[in-house]
Motif scaffolding. Sequence first.
Motif, PDB file in Angstrom:
ATOM      1  N   UNK A   1       0.988  -1.129   0.095  1.00  0.00           N
ATOM      2  CA  UNK A   1      -0.097  -0.037  -0.165  1.00  0.00           C
ATOM      3  C   UNK A   1       0.780   1.220  -0.052  1.00  0.00           C
ATOM      4  N   UNK A   2       0.807   2.107  -0.820  1.00  0.00           N
ATOM      5  CA  UNK A   2       1.623   3.249  -1.022  1.00  0.00           C
ATOM      6  C   UNK A   2       0.576   4.547  -1.342  1.00  0.00           C
ATOM      7  N   UNK A   3       0.846   5.651  -0.675  1.00  0.00           N
ATOM      8  CA  UNK A   3       0.195   6.723  -1.153  1.00  0.00           C
ATOM      9  C   UNK A   3       0.084   7.783   0.091  1.00  0.00           C
ATOM     10  N   UNK A   4      -0.583   8.855  -0.029  1.00  0.00           N
ATOM     11  CA  UNK A   4      -0.515   9.936   1.112  1.00  0.00           C
ATOM     12  C   UNK A   4      -0.859   9.332   2.397  1.00  0.00           C
ATOM     13  N   UNK A   5      -0.234   9.987   3.383  1.00  0.00           N
ATOM     14  CA  UNK A   5      -0.541   9.467   4.707  1.00  0.00           C
ATOM     15  C   UNK A   5      -1.756  10.102   5.024  1.00  0.00           C
TER      16      UNK A   5
ATOM     17  N   UNK B   1      -5.740 -13.946   7.087  1.00  0.00           N
ATOM     18  CA  UNK B   1      -4.842 -13.441   8.417  1.00  0.00           C
ATOM     19  C   UNK B   1      -3.666 -12.536   7.798  1.00  0.00           C
ATOM     20  N   UNK B   2      -3.340 -11.797   8.384  1.00  0.00           N
ATOM     21  CA  UNK B   2      -2.007 -10.920   8.333  1.00  0.00           C
ATOM     22  C   UNK B   2      -0.867 -11.568   9.220  1.00  0.00           C
ATOM     23  N   UNK B   3       0.127 -12.126   8.507  1.00  0.00           N
ATOM     24  CA  UNK B   3       1.341 -12.957   8.991  1.00  0.00           C
ATOM     25  C   UNK B   3       2.232 -11.981   9.734  1.00  0.00           C
ATOM     26  N   UNK B   4       2.587 -10.901   8.788  1.00  0.00           N
ATOM     27  CA  UNK B   4       3.558  -9.943   8.982  1.00  0.00           C
ATOM     28  C   UNK B   4       3.282  -8.738   8.504  1.00  0.00           C
ATOM     29  N   UNK B   5       3.570  -7.588   9.317  1.00  0.00           N
ATOM     30  CA  UNK B   5       3.453  -6.275   8.602  1.00  0.00           C
ATOM     31  C   UNK B   5       4.413  -5.098   8.943  1.00  0.00           C
ATOM     32  N   UNK B   6       4.645  -4.408   7.902  1.00  0.00           N
ATOM     33  CA  UNK B   6       5.649  -3.359   8.300  1.00  0.00           C
ATOM     34  C   UNK B   6       5.106  -2.156   7.489  1.00  0.00           C
ATOM     35  N   UNK B   7       5.080  -0.778   8.204  1.00  0.00           N
ATOM     36  CA  UNK B   7       4.805   0.492   7.679  1.00  0.00           C
ATOM     37  C   UNK B   7       5.702   1.686   8.034  1.00  0.00           C
ATOM     38  N   UNK B   8       5.789   2.329   7.115  1.00  0.00           N
ATOM     39  CA  UNK B   8       6.658   3.741   7.348  1.00  0.00           C
ATOM     40  C   UNK B   8       6.087   4.744   6.542  1.00  0.00           C
ATOM     41  N   UNK B   9       6.610   5.926   6.769  1.00  0.00           N
ATOM     42  CA  UNK B   9       6.329   7.227   6.048  1.00  0.00           C
ATOM     43  C   UNK B   9       7.680   7.669   5.464  1.00  0.00           C
ATOM     44  N   UNK B  10       7.615   7.863   4.076  1.00  0.00           N
ATOM     45  CA  UNK B  10       8.895   8.184   3.277  1.00  0.00           C
ATOM     46  C   UNK B  10       8.704   9.504   2.846  1.00  0.00           C
TER      47      UNK B  10
ATOM     48  N   UNK C   1       2.681   7.301   2.638  1.00  0.00           N
ATOM     49  CA  UNK C   1       2.790   6.034   3.512  1.00  0.00           C
ATOM     50  C   UNK C   1       3.073   4.951   2.986  1.00  0.00           C
ATOM     51  N   UNK C   2       3.615   4.039   3.248  1.00  0.00           N
ATOM     52  CA  UNK C   2       4.345   2.824   2.441  1.00  0.00           C
ATOM     53  C   UNK C   2       4.045   1.758   3.488  1.00  0.00           C
ATOM     54  N   UNK C   3       3.387   0.505   3.033  1.00  0.00           N
ATOM     55  CA  UNK C   3       2.983  -0.673   4.106  1.00  0.00           C
ATOM     56  C   UNK C   3       3.170  -1.709   3.190  1.00  0.00           C
ATOM     57  N   UNK C   4       3.866  -2.725   3.986  1.00  0.00           N
ATOM     58  CA  UNK C   4       3.832  -4.266   3.067  1.00  0.00           C
ATOM     59  C   UNK C   4       3.290  -5.014   4.147  1.00  0.00           C
TER      60      UNK C   4
ATOM     61  N   UNK D   1      -3.061  -0.040  -3.892  1.00  0.00           N
ATOM     62  CA  UNK D   1      -2.683  -1.111  -3.351  1.00  0.00           C
ATOM     63  C   UNK D   1      -2.357  -2.318  -4.461  1.00  0.00           C
ATOM     64  N   UNK D   2      -1.390  -3.227  -4.117  1.00  0.00           N
ATOM     65  CA  UNK D   2      -1.130  -4.216  -4.990  1.00  0.00           C
ATOM     66  C   UNK D   2      -1.083  -5.677  -4.264  1.00  0.00           C
ATOM     67  N   UNK D   3      -1.543  -6.553  -4.669  1.00  0.00           N
ATOM     68  CA  UNK D   3      -1.680  -8.013  -4.009  1.00  0.00           C
ATOM     69  C   UNK D   3      -1.432  -8.953  -5.220  1.00  0.00           C
ATOM     70  N   UNK D   4      -0.258  -9.638  -4.424  1.00  0.00           N
ATOM     71  CA  UNK D   4       0.220 -10.710  -5.540  1.00  0.00           C
ATOM     72  C   UNK D   4       0.533 -12.059  -4.593  1.00  0.00           C
ATOM     73  N   UNK D   5       0.393 -13.142  -5.384  1.00  0.00           N
ATOM     74  CA  UNK D   5       1.074 -14.440  -4.772  1.00  0.00           C
ATOM     75  C   UNK D   5       2.380 -14.262  -4.007  1.00  0.00           C
TER      76      UNK D   5
END
Length: 89
Positions: A7-11, A29-38, A42-45, A75-79
């Motif tokens: 997920x990338x875009x304005x915070x 289910x969310x297995x792992x998450x990281x996010x930051x502001x660059x 807003x950038x989240x994986x 938002x991008x979603x891929x295997x």
Amino acid sequence: MKAIITVVGGDKVGIIAKVSAYLASRSINIVDITQTILSGNFVMMMMVDFDNANIDIDTARKELTEEAKSLGVEVNLMNEKVFTEMHRI
């Protein structure tokens, strides 16, 4: 099956909450998450697990794209396997 969501875009307030609520409502289910502001962006994986999901990945991708529009993000979603192969050195 595991998948990667980016997920990338304005915070703004509520991005994590809205994406997480969407996933929970579809038993993804969310297995792992990281996010930051660059630089104000807003950038989240997320790594998510579709094993108990009540929706397939293609439908989830379409629905998340619609959710993203309301949030003003991309938002991008891929295997996970596809993601890993694309980013292999």
